[in-house]
Write an enzyme that holds these catalytic residues in place. Structure first.
Site, PDB file in Angstrom:
ATOM      1  N   ASN A 125      38.745  52.199  84.360  1.00 46.04           N
ATOM      2  CA  ASN A 125      38.654  53.373  85.372  1.00 46.04           C
ATOM      3  C   ASN A 125      37.291  54.052  85.412  1.00 46.04           C
ATOM      4  OD1 ASN A 125      38.819  54.285  82.462  1.00 46.04           O
ATOM      5  ND2 ASN A 125      39.358  56.290  83.282  1.00 46.04           N
ATOM      6  N   ARG A 130      28.901  44.800  87.636  1.00 45.64           N
ATOM      7  CA  ARG A 130      27.546  44.899  87.058  1.00 45.64           C
ATOM      8  C   ARG A 130      27.509  44.319  85.711  1.00 45.64           C
ATOM      9  NH1 ARG A 130      27.076  49.741  89.628  1.00 45.64           N
ATOM     10  NH2 ARG A 130      27.394  50.929  87.744  1.00 45.64           N
ATOM     11  N   ASP A 190      45.138  64.093  86.003  1.00 40.39           N
ATOM     12  CA  ASP A 190      44.801  62.756  85.207  1.00 40.39           C
ATOM     13  C   ASP A 190      46.140  61.955  84.764  1.00 40.39           C
ATOM     14  OD1 ASP A 190      42.258  63.279  85.212  1.00 40.39           O
ATOM     15  OD2 ASP A 190      42.126  64.154  83.333  1.00 40.39           O
TER      16      ASP A 190
END
Length: 215
Positions: free
Chosen positions: A95, A103, A169
Site C-alpha cells: 500500500n 523501483r 482506513d
C-alpha cells in the site's frame, strides 16, 4: 495457524494501517503472513504511546498473526531473496504510492512473470492513475477530500472528521480482503493469479454514498 487460508503464503509489504490491517485479517483466516519491513522497522512501530516493550500498541494490533523480516529493498543484492520468496508465495499486498514497488524490482509484471499464480494487490491513497496518484494519504485526508467530513458533525457546523477512529482506513482494508479472496477463488478456476487495484479513495467514496445529514 489453521483456518480457511491455511497453506496460503502472503508477502506483506504494507505500512501504517490500511495494508497491515488487511494482512492481519488474512492471517486470522490462516494465511502465513510474512511482513517485510525496512531495517529501521515500520514507522508505525515508533508512533506515540501507549507502548509495550517500547513498541507502539497500534503497531502490535495492526500486525498480529504475522512473522516479520527486515530487508533493505534499495539493495539490489536483496532481490534474489525477494524473487525466491515470490516463487514460494501466493499473495503479495502493498500500500505504497504507485511506482514504489516498480523501483524496487517488484512490479506486478515482474512478479507475475516469476510466479504466474501470484495474486498481487496494490492499495494506494488515490488510485493508480489521475492527478492525485502520487499524493500520500491518511484517514483524515480521505475524509476531507471525499467530502465525507462535510456530512459529519452537527448540522450547520463546520465540516468535522471522525475522531478517535479510522473508518476509511479500515474500510479500505476490507476492500483489500474482499478483492484478494475473490482473486483466490478465480485462481481455483483459471490456475492464474491477477492484479487487484484498490485505494483509500474508493473506500471513502463508498462511505460518502451512505452518509447524509438528516432532514
Amino acid at each position: 495457524m489453521t483456518g480457511p487460508l491455511s497453506g496460503i503464503r502472503l508477502m506483506d509489504f504494507t505500512h501504517y494501517s490500511v495494508g497491515p490491517w488487511a494482512c492481519a485479517l488474512l492471517g486470522a483466516m490462516g494465511a502465513d503472513v510474512i511482513k517485510i519491513e525496512p531495517p529501521e522497522g515500520d514507522h508505525q512501530s515508533r508512533t506515540p504511546p501507549p507502548l509495550k516493550n517500547g513498541i507502539a500498541a497500534v503497531y502490535i494490533a495492526m500486525n498480529m498473526n504475522k512473522r516479520c523480516a527486515a530487508y533493505d529493498l534499495h539493495d539490489p543484492a536483496v532481490r534474489d531473496t525477494m524473487y525466491e520468496m515470490v516463487r514460494q508465495s501466493d499473495l503479495l499486498i502493498e500500500n505504497h504510492r504507485p511506482g514504489f514497488m516498480d523501483r524496487r524490482g517488484l512490479s506486478y509484471e515482474t512478479v507475475s512473470a516469476i510466479n504466474p499464480r501470484m495474486i498481487y494487490c496494490s492499495s494506494s491513497g488515490y488510485g493508480s492513475r489521475g492527478p492525485y496518484s502520487q499524493m500520500g494519504s491518511t484517514d483524515m485526508y480521505g475524509q476531507a477530500i471525499s467530502g465525507y467530513a462535510s456530512v459529519s458533525g452537527a448540522v450547520g457546523d463546520r465540516p468535522e472528521g471522525v475522531k478517535g477512529g479510522a473508518p476509511i482506513d479500515l474500510t479500505a482494508s476490507q476492500y483489500i480482503v474482499a478483492g484478494v479472496l475473490a482473486a483466490l477463488n478465480a485462481r481455483e478456476l483459471t490456475g492464474r493469479g491477477q492484479f487487484v487495484d484498490t485505494s483509500q479513495m474508493a473506500a471513502a467514496a463508498w462511505w460518502r454514498t451512505s452518509w447524509t445529514h438528516g432532514p
